[in-house]
Design a protein around this motif. Structure first.
Motif, PDB file in Angstrom:
ATOM      1  N   LEU A 144       0.824  -1.207   0.000  1.00 43.15           N
ATOM      2  CA  LEU A 144       0.000   0.000   0.000  1.00 43.15           C
ATOM      3  C   LEU A 144       0.860   1.259   0.000  1.00 43.15           C
ATOM      4  CD1 LEU A 144      -2.750  -1.078   2.566  1.00 43.15           C
ATOM      5  CD2 LEU A 144      -2.965  -0.950   0.077  1.00 43.15           C
ATOM      6  N   LEU A 145       1.963   1.225   0.744  1.00 41.81           N
ATOM      7  CA  LEU A 145       2.879   2.372   0.751  1.00 41.81           C
ATOM      8  C   LEU A 145       3.463   2.597  -0.640  1.00 41.81           C
ATOM      9  CD1 LEU A 145       4.764   1.747   4.115  1.00 41.81           C
ATOM     10  CD2 LEU A 145       3.072   3.533   3.651  1.00 41.81           C
ATOM     11  N   ASP A 146       3.843   1.510  -1.300  1.00 39.04           N
ATOM     12  CA  ASP A 146       4.371   1.622  -2.666  1.00 39.04           C
ATOM     13  C   ASP A 146       3.311   2.171  -3.621  1.00 39.04           C
ATOM     14  OD1 ASP A 146       6.870   0.705  -1.974  1.00 39.04           O
ATOM     15  OD2 ASP A 146       6.476  -1.373  -2.544  1.00 39.04           O
ATOM     16  N   GLY A 147       2.043   1.905  -3.286  1.00 38.58           N
ATOM     17  CA  GLY A 147       0.949   2.376  -4.129  1.00 38.58           C
ATOM     18  C   GLY A 147       0.555   3.819  -3.875  1.00 38.58           C
ATOM     19  N   GLY A 148       1.216   4.458  -2.911  1.00 36.94           N
ATOM     20  CA  GLY A 148       0.980   5.877  -2.682  1.00 36.94           C
ATOM     21  C   GLY A 148       0.133   6.217  -1.476  1.00 36.94           C
ATOM     22  N   VAL A 174     -11.463  -9.635  -1.909  1.00 40.81           N
ATOM     23  CA  VAL A 174     -12.262  -8.406  -1.920  1.00 40.81           C
ATOM     24  C   VAL A 174     -11.639  -7.347  -1.017  1.00 40.81           C
ATOM     25  CG1 VAL A 174     -14.501  -7.406  -1.322  1.00 40.81           C
ATOM     26  CG2 VAL A 174     -14.393  -9.635  -2.456  1.00 40.81           C
ATOM     27  N   VAL A 175     -11.244  -7.778   0.183  1.00 43.56           N
ATOM     28  CA  VAL A 175     -10.658  -6.852   1.141  1.00 43.56           C
ATOM     29  C   VAL A 175      -9.367  -6.257   0.585  1.00 43.56           C
ATOM     30  CG1 VAL A 175      -9.672  -6.643   3.446  1.00 43.56           C
ATOM     31  CG2 VAL A 175     -11.712  -8.011   3.101  1.00 43.56           C
ATOM     32  N   THR A 176      -8.550  -7.098  -0.042  1.00 43.23           N
ATOM     33  CA  THR A 176      -7.293  -6.626  -0.628  1.00 43.23           C
ATOM     34  C   THR A 176      -7.555  -5.580  -1.697  1.00 43.23           C
ATOM     35  OG1 THR A 176      -6.187  -8.730  -0.180  1.00 43.23           O
ATOM     36  CG2 THR A 176      -5.213  -7.314  -1.871  1.00 43.23           C
ATOM     37  N   GLU A 177      -8.549  -5.848  -2.548  1.00 42.66           N
ATOM     38  CA  GLU A 177      -8.896  -4.891  -3.604  1.00 42.66           C
ATOM     39  C   GLU A 177      -9.346  -3.555  -3.003  1.00 42.66           C
ATOM     40  OE1 GLU A 177     -11.893  -6.991  -5.727  1.00 42.66           O
ATOM     41  OE2 GLU A 177     -10.498  -8.394  -6.684  1.00 42.66           O
ATOM     42  N   ARG A 178     -10.131  -3.622  -1.946  1.00 39.90           N
ATOM     43  CA  ARG A 178     -10.610  -2.394  -1.308  1.00 39.90           C
ATOM     44  C   ARG A 178      -9.467  -1.660  -0.611  1.00 39.90           C
ATOM     45  NH1 ARG A 178     -16.223  -1.570  -0.445  1.00 39.90           N
ATOM     46  NH2 ARG A 178     -17.456  -3.089  -1.609  1.00 39.90           N
ATOM     47  N   ALA A 179      -8.568  -2.423  -0.005  1.00 40.84           N
ATOM     48  CA  ALA A 179      -7.423  -1.799   0.654  1.00 40.84           C
ATOM     49  C   ALA A 179      -6.557  -1.061  -0.360  1.00 40.84           C
ATOM     50  CB  ALA A 179      -6.596  -2.856   1.389  1.00 40.84           C
ATOM     51  N   LEU A 180      -6.307  -1.690  -1.492  1.00 44.23           N
ATOM     52  CA  LEU A 180      -5.493  -1.058  -2.533  1.00 44.23           C
ATOM     53  C   LEU A 180      -6.181   0.184  -3.105  1.00 44.23           C
ATOM     54  CD1 LEU A 180      -4.209  -4.254  -4.386  1.00 44.23           C
ATOM     55  CD2 LEU A 180      -2.853  -2.676  -3.012  1.00 44.23           C
ATOM     56  N   ALA A 181      -7.516   0.181  -3.080  1.00 43.68           N
ATOM     57  CA  ALA A 181      -8.270   1.330  -3.589  1.00 43.68           C
ATOM     58  C   ALA A 181      -8.434   2.417  -2.536  1.00 43.68           C
ATOM     59  CB  ALA A 181      -9.637   0.873  -4.077  1.00 43.68           C
TER      60      ALA A 181
END
Length: 255
Positions: A144-148, A174-181
């Motif tokens: 998530l940090l790498d994703g900004g 699903v949770v992972t997708e929401r976390a990344l978003a």
């Protein structure tokens, strides 16, 4: 990767009352000390950081506290003396100054300055590991940090994902997708937790995952089925995006 300022790095120690300062200082020393070109200066920096690390490992020791204070004072005088005497091709004290900043307890400022030397990736792993949080998804936080995302956002998601690691794989996706978003919060987790307790077949789980992803066509179809089965309120909630209605809608499809 863009360098982050001091306020960004400050979010790590603020996120955990178990933040391991000794681990961070030792890790910074391992990363930066080899880049100090002058052997004598490198040796003195190593002595100073090791002395402070020993104190941080046992902060109740007055003797270790005095030794740590003396070591940082000596390193400060050394760097001042080098700066005063520098002429022409002077000895670089930048790396040593960063470690002195960390030895004084300002880990955020040290990390901000060290990024250009060792890169953000290794520093982020160091700071995330130093949080010493239980049931905590470190790989996801780093992703998530790498994703900004900010440390505060990423750490919150890491908390939530670590706490519910027992969830079925379809729901974790699903949770992972929401976390990344960046759309994962306590309210969402509470609703998803109710879905996790639902006993779903693989087909039903796949439907639930698609409903949770916001597939509008499928949501309309599932809502019509709910209404037809005498659940108009649940159908309305599903159309409004209520996650609690997802498990019910999924369970009502044929096995």
């Amino acid at each position: 990767m863009d360098a982050h300022d001091e306020s960004w790095w400050t979010q790590f120690p603020e996120a955990s009352d178990r933040f391991d300062r000794a681990y961070v200082l030792e890790g910074l020393s391992d990363l930066i000390s080899p880049k100090i070109q002058a052997p004598l200066l490198r040796r003195e920096v190593k002595i100073a950081t090791d002395t402070v690390v020993r104190y941080l490992e046992r902060p109740s020791s007055e003797t270790r506290a005095e030794h740590a204070q003396d070591a940082t004072a000596r390193l400060t005088r050394t760097l001042d003396r080098i700066e005063e005497r520098s002429t022409g091709a002077a000895i670089s004290t930048d790396e040593a100054a960063i470690l002195l900043t960390a030895a004084r307890g300002n880990y955020a400022a040290a990390a901000a300055a060290a990024t250009r030397l060792v890169g953000a990736t290794r520093l982020q792993r160091l700071f995330v590991t130093a949080l010493r949080l239980e049931r905590f998804d470190i790989p996801m936080v780093l992703r998530l940090l790498d994703g900004g995302q900010t440390p505060a956002q990423a750490i919150q998601a890491g908390h939530l994902l670590g706490r519910y690691s027992w969830w079925p794989s379809w729901l974790l996706r699903v949770v992972t997708e929401r976390a990344l978003a960046g759309s994962l919060d306590e309210e969402t987790i509470a609703a998803l937790d109710r879905c996790a307790y639902a006993e779903l077949s693989p087909t039903q789980a796949n439907l639930a995952r698609k409903l949770l992803s916001g597939n509008e066509g499928l949501i309309d179809t599932a809502a019509e089925r709910l209404a037809g089965l005498g659940e108009p309120e649940a159908a309305g909630r599903l159309r409004e995006g209520d996650l609690n209605a997802v498990a019910l809608a999924a369970r009502l499809i044929p096995l």
